[in-house]
Motif scaffolding. Structure first.
Motif, PDB file in Angstrom:
ATOM      1  N   PRO A  50       0.964  -1.101   0.046  1.00 41.58           N
ATOM      2  CA  PRO A  50      -0.008  -0.063   0.109  1.00 41.58           C
ATOM      3  C   PRO A  50       0.716   1.319   0.135  1.00 41.58           C
ATOM      4  CG  PRO A  50       0.184  -0.780   2.191  1.00 41.58           C
ATOM      5  CD  PRO A  50       0.943  -1.826   1.350  1.00 41.58           C
ATOM      6  N   VAL A  51       0.660   2.297  -0.735  1.00 39.58           N
ATOM      7  CA  VAL A  51       1.455   3.527  -0.837  1.00 39.58           C
ATOM      8  C   VAL A  51       0.542   4.717  -0.910  1.00 39.58           C
ATOM      9  CG1 VAL A  51       2.956   4.743  -2.433  1.00 39.58           C
ATOM     10  CG2 VAL A  51       3.024   2.257  -2.433  1.00 39.58           C
ATOM     11  N   VAL A  52       0.990   5.591  -0.184  1.00 43.06           N
ATOM     12  CA  VAL A  52       0.424   6.936  -0.085  1.00 43.06           C
ATOM     13  C   VAL A  52       1.281   7.951  -0.782  1.00 43.06           C
ATOM     14  CG1 VAL A  52      -0.624   8.821   1.179  1.00 43.06           C
ATOM     15  CG2 VAL A  52      -0.969   6.490   1.963  1.00 43.06           C
ATOM     16  N   LEU A  53       0.865   8.621  -1.665  1.00 37.25           N
ATOM     17  CA  LEU A  53       1.537   9.790  -2.349  1.00 37.25           C
ATOM     18  C   LEU A  53       1.106  11.084  -1.572  1.00 37.25           C
ATOM     19  CD1 LEU A  53       1.678   8.903  -6.140  1.00 37.25           C
ATOM     20  CD2 LEU A  53       3.135   8.123  -4.217  1.00 37.25           C
ATOM     21  N   SER A  54       2.059  12.060  -1.306  1.00 43.12           N
ATOM     22  CA  SER A  54       1.639  13.177  -0.647  1.00 43.12           C
ATOM     23  C   SER A  54       2.523  14.382  -1.496  1.00 43.12           C
ATOM     24  CB  SER A  54       2.137  13.354   0.811  1.00 43.12           C
ATOM     25  OG  SER A  54       1.957  14.697   1.352  1.00 43.12           O
ATOM     26  N   PHE A  55       1.604  15.103  -2.551  1.00 44.17           N
ATOM     27  CA  PHE A  55       2.121  16.112  -3.120  1.00 44.17           C
ATOM     28  C   PHE A  55       1.985  17.406  -2.159  1.00 44.17           C
ATOM     29  CE2 PHE A  55       1.111  13.059  -6.322  1.00 44.17           C
ATOM     30  CZ  PHE A  55       1.998  13.369  -7.197  1.00 44.17           C
ATOM     31  N   PHE A  56       3.447  17.929  -2.293  1.00 40.63           N
ATOM     32  CA  PHE A  56       3.464  19.161  -1.214  1.00 40.63           C
ATOM     33  C   PHE A  56       4.324  20.111  -1.938  1.00 40.63           C
ATOM     34  CE2 PHE A  56       6.955  16.608   0.183  1.00 40.63           C
ATOM     35  CZ  PHE A  56       7.771  17.646   0.742  1.00 40.63           C
ATOM     36  N   THR A  57       4.546  21.385  -1.245  1.00 43.82           N
ATOM     37  CA  THR A  57       5.356  22.269  -1.429  1.00 43.82           C
ATOM     38  C   THR A  57       5.985  22.767  -0.066  1.00 43.82           C
ATOM     39  OG1 THR A  57       4.050  24.378  -1.458  1.00 43.82           O
ATOM     40  CG2 THR A  57       4.821  23.037  -3.765  1.00 43.82           C
ATOM     41  N   THR A  58       6.848  23.500   0.327  1.00 45.99           N
ATOM     42  CA  THR A  58       7.461  24.017   1.531  1.00 45.99           C
ATOM     43  C   THR A  58       6.699  25.192   2.026  1.00 45.99           C
ATOM     44  OG1 THR A  58       9.165  25.371   0.551  1.00 45.99           O
ATOM     45  CG2 THR A  58       9.724  23.159   1.054  1.00 45.99           C
ATOM     46  N   LEU A  83       3.300  -0.305   4.825  1.00 46.52           N
ATOM     47  CA  LEU A  83       2.754   1.010   4.102  1.00 46.52           C
ATOM     48  C   LEU A  83       4.074   1.744   3.812  1.00 46.52           C
ATOM     49  CD1 LEU A  83       0.804   3.096   3.759  1.00 46.52           C
ATOM     50  CD2 LEU A  83       1.030   3.918   6.118  1.00 46.52           C
ATOM     51  N   LEU A  84       4.050   2.317   2.442  1.00 50.26           N
ATOM     52  CA  LEU A  84       5.007   3.150   2.077  1.00 50.26           C
ATOM     53  C   LEU A  84       4.402   4.473   1.931  1.00 50.26           C
ATOM     54  CD1 LEU A  84       7.747   3.715   1.059  1.00 50.26           C
ATOM     55  CD2 LEU A  84       6.971   3.062  -1.251  1.00 50.26           C
ATOM     56  N   VAL A  85       4.878   5.705   2.598  1.00 47.35           N
ATOM     57  CA  VAL A  85       4.578   6.895   2.536  1.00 47.35           C
ATOM     58  C   VAL A  85       5.503   7.686   1.623  1.00 47.35           C
ATOM     59  CG1 VAL A  85       3.869   9.314   3.171  1.00 47.35           C
ATOM     60  CG2 VAL A  85       2.955   7.268   4.203  1.00 47.35           C
ATOM     61  N   LEU A  86       5.187   8.367   0.412  1.00 51.04           N
ATOM     62  CA  LEU A  86       6.357   9.057  -0.492  1.00 51.04           C
ATOM     63  C   LEU A  86       5.928  10.353  -0.643  1.00 51.04           C
ATOM     64  CD1 LEU A  86       6.874   6.490  -3.458  1.00 51.04           C
ATOM     65  CD2 LEU A  86       8.339   6.819  -1.364  1.00 51.04           C
ATOM     66  N   VAL A 110      11.410  11.387   0.788  1.00 50.65           N
ATOM     67  CA  VAL A 110      10.662  12.708   0.067  1.00 50.65           C
ATOM     68  C   VAL A 110      11.507  12.713  -1.224  1.00 50.65           C
ATOM     69  CG1 VAL A 110      10.638  15.091   0.196  1.00 50.65           C
ATOM     70  CG2 VAL A 110      10.093  13.918   2.388  1.00 50.65           C
ATOM     71  N   LEU A 111      10.612  12.952  -2.377  1.00 50.20           N
ATOM     72  CA  LEU A 111      11.211  12.985  -3.633  1.00 50.20           C
ATOM     73  C   LEU A 111      11.164  14.131  -4.309  1.00 50.20           C
ATOM     74  CD1 LEU A 111       9.401   9.845  -5.094  1.00 50.20           C
ATOM     75  CD2 LEU A 111      11.296   9.849  -3.463  1.00 50.20           C
ATOM     76  N   LEU A 112      11.842  14.692  -5.212  1.00 58.02           N
ATOM     77  CA  LEU A 112      11.842  15.969  -6.073  1.00 58.02           C
ATOM     78  C   LEU A 112      11.279  15.715  -7.418  1.00 58.02           C
ATOM     79  CD1 LEU A 112      15.607  16.952  -4.836  1.00 58.02           C
ATOM     80  CD2 LEU A 112      12.995  17.516  -3.867  1.00 58.02           C
ATOM     81  N   ASP A 113      10.062  16.389  -7.650  1.00 64.51           N
ATOM     82  CA  ASP A 113       9.603  16.496  -8.952  1.00 64.51           C
ATOM     83  C   ASP A 113      10.140  17.631  -9.520  1.00 64.51           C
ATOM     84  OD1 ASP A 113       7.868  16.220 -11.246  1.00 64.51           O
ATOM     85  OD2 ASP A 113       6.026  16.545 -10.134  1.00 64.51           O
ATOM     86  N   GLU A 114      11.431  17.479 -10.040  1.00 62.37           N
ATOM     87  CA  GLU A 114      11.943  18.875 -10.527  1.00 62.37           C
ATOM     88  C   GLU A 114      11.341  19.565 -11.598  1.00 62.37           C
ATOM     89  OE1 GLU A 114      15.552  16.770 -10.745  1.00 62.37           O
ATOM     90  OE2 GLU A 114      16.310  17.585  -8.789  1.00 62.37           O
ATOM     91  N   ARG A 115      10.857  18.918 -12.482  1.00 58.94           N
ATOM     92  CA  ARG A 115      10.093  19.376 -13.871  1.00 58.94           C
ATOM     93  C   ARG A 115       8.681  19.601 -13.547  1.00 58.94           C
ATOM     94  NH1 ARG A 115      13.476  16.763 -18.875  1.00 58.94           N
ATOM     95  NH2 ARG A 115      15.554  17.484 -17.922  1.00 58.94           N
ATOM     96  N   GLY A 116       7.985  18.988 -12.401  1.00 57.73           N
ATOM     97  CA  GLY A 116       6.611  19.011 -12.355  1.00 57.73           C
ATOM     98  C   GLY A 116       5.943  17.809 -13.095  1.00 57.73           C
ATOM     99  N   GLU A 117       6.799  17.103 -13.766  1.00 57.96           N
ATOM    100  CA  GLU A 117       6.068  16.291 -15.064  1.00 57.96           C
ATOM    101  C   GLU A 117       5.082  15.039 -14.108  1.00 57.96           C
ATOM    102  OE1 GLU A 117       9.515  14.355 -16.701  1.00 57.96           O
ATOM    103  OE2 GLU A 117       9.761  16.061 -18.258  1.00 57.96           O
TER     104      GLU A 117
END
Length: 254
Positions: A50-58, A83-86, A110-117
């Motif tokens: 099971p995975v939870v993706l959390s899209f965020f900004t500082t 459980l994996l939270v990313l 915590v991952l970096l979506d550098e180009r917003g793709e």
């Protein structure tokens, strides 16, 4: 004024329905992103979990409040339910994100979506946004905007298809549910709950043909170790079994 408010509400609902991926109906879009820890993370590598993706900004105050709640739940379920939270930050410098994450004391990757793709493929238009992805890689639920712990827990229940239980919890489960199937991997064929009416007991081994089992049933796995039970439970979840539990041996927490 009232007409304007109703129209505005209609527009918001229309955007949510038409823009966000439909929960439960499609595969979560694949991605591969760099993490703050220097590793690369691909969603496909976590199929079966099971995975939870959390899209965020500082700069998002709702994100700042929600992320610690996610970290609390991640710590609670990462071992016994895999459980994996990313966290996925949108287009900000890595060092800025690192300081933010360290300040909150987050333990999940915590991952970096550098180009917003990746945000584009998930059709992100508001922050924070949570995606709940089941062990088969499908989007089970979505939360747009900040949420509370109780709501997140309810959503998690839709993707935590397997989890570890202590012996008293197993006994409670057998008290309240009928038709539970006990799968014993230990090999000696002794039912530890002979007093429970309606309990179906089977001796099983990894690699057995389990095609006779109903994916909609409720299963409790008994194994010599928690690790073995967890692996077997995870293999069932990856095949679409949604109510699988395994006994935490000797009070183990994983």
């Amino acid at each position: 004024m009232r007409i304007q408010r109703v129209f505005g509400l209609f527009v918001v609902l229309f955007v949510v329905v038409c823009v966000l991926p439909e929960a439960g109906a499609q595969e979560a879009p694949a991605f591969r992103l760099p993490g703050l820890d220097g590793k690369e993370y691909a969603l496909a590598d976590f199929r079966g979990q099971p995975v939870v993706l959390s899209f965020f900004t500082t700069w998002c105050p709702y994100c700042e409040r929600e992320l610690p709640l996610l970290d609390k739940l991640y710590r609670e379920y990462r071992e016994k339910a895999s459980l994996l939270v990313l966290g996925i930050d949108l287009q900000e410098p890595g060092e800025k994100v690192r300081r933010f994450v360290e300040g909150l004391g987050l333990s999940f990757p915590v991952l970096l979506d550098e180009r917003g793709e990746t945000a584009f493929s998930y059709r992100i238009f508001g922050l924070p946004t949570l995606f709940f992805i089941d062990p088969q890689g499908k989007i089970a639920d979505v939360i747009l905007g900040g949420s509370d712990e109780a709501t997140i827990r309810r959503k998690l229940d839709r993707i935590l298809w397997f989890r570890g239980l202590l012996l008293p919890e197993v006994r409670n489960l057998l008290e309240v549910l009928d038709g539970v199937v006990l799968l014993d991997l230990r090999g000696h064929g002794t039912n530890p709950f002979p007093e429970k009416p309606g309990l179906r007991y089977e001796v099983a081994r990894s690699g057995d043909d389990l095609s006779h089992l109903d994916p909609q049933g409720v299963y409790v796995i008994l194994a010599a170790t928690s690790t073995e039970g967890k692996a077997f439970a995870a293999s069932l979840a990856a095949r679409g079994f949604r109510h699988v539990y395994y006994l935490l041996v000797d009070g183990a927490k994983e």
